[in-house]
Design a protein around this motif. Structure first.
Motif, mmCIF file in Angstrom:
data_model
loop_
_atom_site.group_PDB
_atom_site.id
_atom_site.type_symbol
_atom_site.label_atom_id
_atom_site.label_comp_id
_atom_site.label_asym_id
_atom_site.label_seq_id
_atom_site.Cartn_x
_atom_site.Cartn_y
_atom_site.Cartn_z
ATOM 1 N N ALA A 153 0.834 -1.206 0.000
ATOM 2 C CA ALA A 153 0.000 0.000 0.000
ATOM 3 C C ALA A 153 0.867 1.254 0.000
ATOM 4 C CB ALA A 153 -0.925 -0.009 1.210
ATOM 5 N N LEU A 154 1.943 1.232 0.790
ATOM 6 C CA LEU A 154 2.849 2.380 0.861
ATOM 7 C C LEU A 154 3.502 2.649 -0.493
ATOM 8 C CD1 LEU A 154 4.512 4.519 2.418
ATOM 9 C CD2 LEU A 154 6.134 2.699 2.990
ATOM 10 N N ILE B 167 14.705 -0.688 -3.223
ATOM 11 C CA ILE B 167 13.934 0.387 -3.853
ATOM 12 C C ILE B 167 13.832 0.170 -5.362
ATOM 13 C CG2 ILE B 167 14.167 2.817 -4.526
ATOM 14 C CD1 ILE B 167 14.694 3.481 -1.646
ATOM 15 N N VAL B 168 14.937 -0.241 -5.959
ATOM 16 C CA VAL B 168 14.912 -0.548 -7.395
ATOM 17 C C VAL B 168 14.024 -1.767 -7.649
ATOM 18 C CG1 VAL B 168 16.316 -1.309 -9.351
ATOM 19 C CG2 VAL B 168 17.151 0.510 -7.846
ATOM 20 N N ILE C 260 12.912 8.127 2.120
ATOM 21 C CA ILE C 260 12.958 6.727 2.516
ATOM 22 C C ILE C 260 14.246 6.467 3.289
ATOM 23 C CG2 ILE C 260 12.877 4.345 1.725
ATOM 24 C CD1 ILE C 260 11.205 5.158 -0.556
ATOM 25 N N SER C 261 14.072 5.994 4.502
ATOM 26 C CA SER C 261 15.191 5.819 5.425
ATOM 27 C C SER C 261 15.555 4.352 5.584
ATOM 28 C CB SER C 261 14.802 6.410 6.790
ATOM 29 O OG SER C 261 15.698 6.000 7.798
ATOM 30 N N VAL D 39 9.651 7.543 5.840
ATOM 31 C CA VAL D 39 9.190 6.162 5.975
ATOM 32 C C VAL D 39 10.405 5.231 6.060
ATOM 33 C CG1 VAL D 39 6.994 6.545 4.817
ATOM 34 C CG2 VAL D 39 8.987 5.916 3.458
ATOM 35 N N ALA D 40 10.211 4.119 6.772
ATOM 36 C CA ALA D 40 11.286 3.144 6.981
ATOM 37 C C ALA D 40 10.797 1.756 6.566
ATOM 38 C CB ALA D 40 11.727 3.153 8.442
ATOM 39 N N PRO D 41 10.818 1.456 5.281
ATOM 40 C CA PRO D 41 10.225 0.206 4.792
ATOM 41 C C PRO D 41 10.950 -1.066 5.216
ATOM 42 C CG PRO D 41 11.347 1.360 3.007
ATOM 43 C CD PRO D 41 11.311 2.300 4.166
ATOM 44 N N LEU D 42 12.196 -0.945 5.696
ATOM 45 C CA LEU D 42 12.880 -2.157 6.166
ATOM 46 C C LEU D 42 12.177 -2.738 7.391
ATOM 47 C CD1 LEU D 42 16.693 -1.303 5.783
ATOM 48 C CD2 LEU D 42 15.147 -2.435 4.174
ATOM 49 N N ASN D 43 11.332 -1.941 8.046
ATOM 50 C CA ASN D 43 10.559 -2.437 9.183
ATOM 51 C C ASN D 43 9.330 -3.234 8.748
ATOM 52 O OD1 ASN D 43 12.257 -1.319 11.133
ATOM 53 N ND2 ASN D 43 11.189 0.644 11.054
#
Length: 381
Positions: A42-43, A75-76, A161-162, A220-224
């Motif tokens: 969703a993000l 990310i890629v 993006i962190s 945002v921290a998508p690794l979480n």
């Protein structure tokens, strides 16, 4: 963790406050599971939609470390179009430069490098060393965040993006340092110990950082939201990109390696490996026995310490005796200098309160209409 954190407490079973804090405050937001996968999907849709008509739909900082390098790969893989920024504060190791090049080339990305004026960076770092506070990474960390934020605003990018993640950073004693984004603190230390004006150093004031920036940008921290495993990430980076490990967290910077492996232990008795390894333990990717074995290894060999110390002293313009005296002088607490701590605390409280209100509103939306109407009626009384 141990009592080198003066604020640590233990319960009757010997479980420390950091473990309880992780379970209470972090674990509910760490989702390396199907729920996290749904939230990530969703993000990503939102990021792509918001940035659809722009050259970039997000921005990331690339230091060459494990987390940021792995994040660039993901990310890629996720189909995003990032503006990749590297902030050069003058301390990159040769290996870091090589690793960044390998990642950028391997992913087919363009790198935007922001170079911080070295004379100003050096003067600010000299001032911080003379202040004898614990968090000597403040000048570098503030520059990194400020430069990244200004790039995002310049390019009208909403999503920052962190690579921050709970899997490797779930434990960090607050008593070991202070907020790197407190401009009042930075300016006061520089006013007392600096020797030249900071004309171009990227400082973000309280209003810029905590108000304007946080209204315009989304961090945002998508690794979480994925099953992030540091060992597996390193293996992937090495195999697919020829990336090489530095031997420690954040050791891509010569300065940070020396600061974490010598300055903090020698002056304050803080060994940051304890926090890093504790994070892996509570995340379930390392056992306590494995962590204790890792702590048995020396932070530096004698030759490595002598080489790095000589390099850092020379680069900062200190003589050997003066530099040694700075390291071994009595430490000082950050509160001995001016801060915006009270205002920051109030802002974070308001931010957390609003987040709780928004979360409650979302839960109310999910309630069947009739029940929701009755709930709203009760709340309105």
């Amino acid at each position: 963790m141990d009592t080198t954190d003066p604020e640590i407490t233990f319960d009757a079973g010997g479980i420390c406050s950091h473990c309880h804090g992780f379970d209470r405050n972090i674990r509910p937001h760490w989702k390396p599971n199907a729920k996290g996968a749904d939230e990530l999907s969703a993000l990503l849709d939102v990021i792509k939609t918001v940035g659809a008509n722009k050259p970039y739909d997000c921005i990331i900082g690339l230091s060459g470390g494990v987390d940021s390098s792995f994040l660039a790969v993901k990310i890629v893989e996720w189909g995003l179009r990032p503006l990749v920024v590297h902030v050069d504060a003058g301390w990159n190791s040769e290996l870091a430069v090589k690793n960044i090049e390998q990642i950028i080339t391997g992913l087919g990305l363009h790198l935007d490098t922001e170079v911080i004026d070295w004379h100003e960076m050096r003067d600010l770092q000299r001032a911080f060393l003379r202040s004898h506070v614990a968090n000597q990474d403040i000048p570098q960390d503030h520059a990194f965040t400020s430069a990244l934020v200004k790039k995002a605003l310049q390019h009208e990018i909403t999503y920052v993006i962190s690579g921050n993640n709970f899997a490797t950073e779930g434990v960090l004693p607050q008593s070991w340092g202070y907020d790197s984004m407190d401009a009042t603190h930075i300016r006061d230390i520089h006013r007392k110990f600096g020797e030249a004006p900071l004309r171009s150093f990227p400082i973000l004031g309280f209003h810029d950082y905590y108000v304007t920036m946080l209204q315009k940008l989304r961090f945002v921290a998508p690794l979480n939201l994925i099953a992030y495993d540091k060992t597996a990430a390193i293996a992937l980076l090495e195999k697919s990109f020829g990336w090489r490990y530095y031997g420690g967290k954040h050791y891509e910077s010569v300065w940070t390696r020396w600061y974490q492996a010598h300055y903090l232990p020698a002056k304050f008795g803080y060994d940051k490996r304890k926090a890093h390894l504790s994070s892996l333990i509570v995340a379930g990717t390392m056992t306590r026995d494995e962590a204790l074995a890792e702590l048995e290894r020396p932070l530096y060999t004698d030759n490595e310490l002598a080489t790095d110390t000589a390099f850092v002293a020379k680069k900062l313009g200190f003589g050997d005796e003066e530099f040694a005296a700075l390291v071994h002088a009595p430490p000082r607490h950050y509160q001995e200098f001016r801060t915006n701590e009270g205002e920051i605390r109030r802002h974070k409280w308001a931010e957390n309160t609003m987040a709780q209100v928004r979360a409650f509103a979302e839960r109310v939306k999910a309630i069947p209409r009739g029940v929701a109407r009755r709930a709203r009626g009760v709340l309105a009384r």
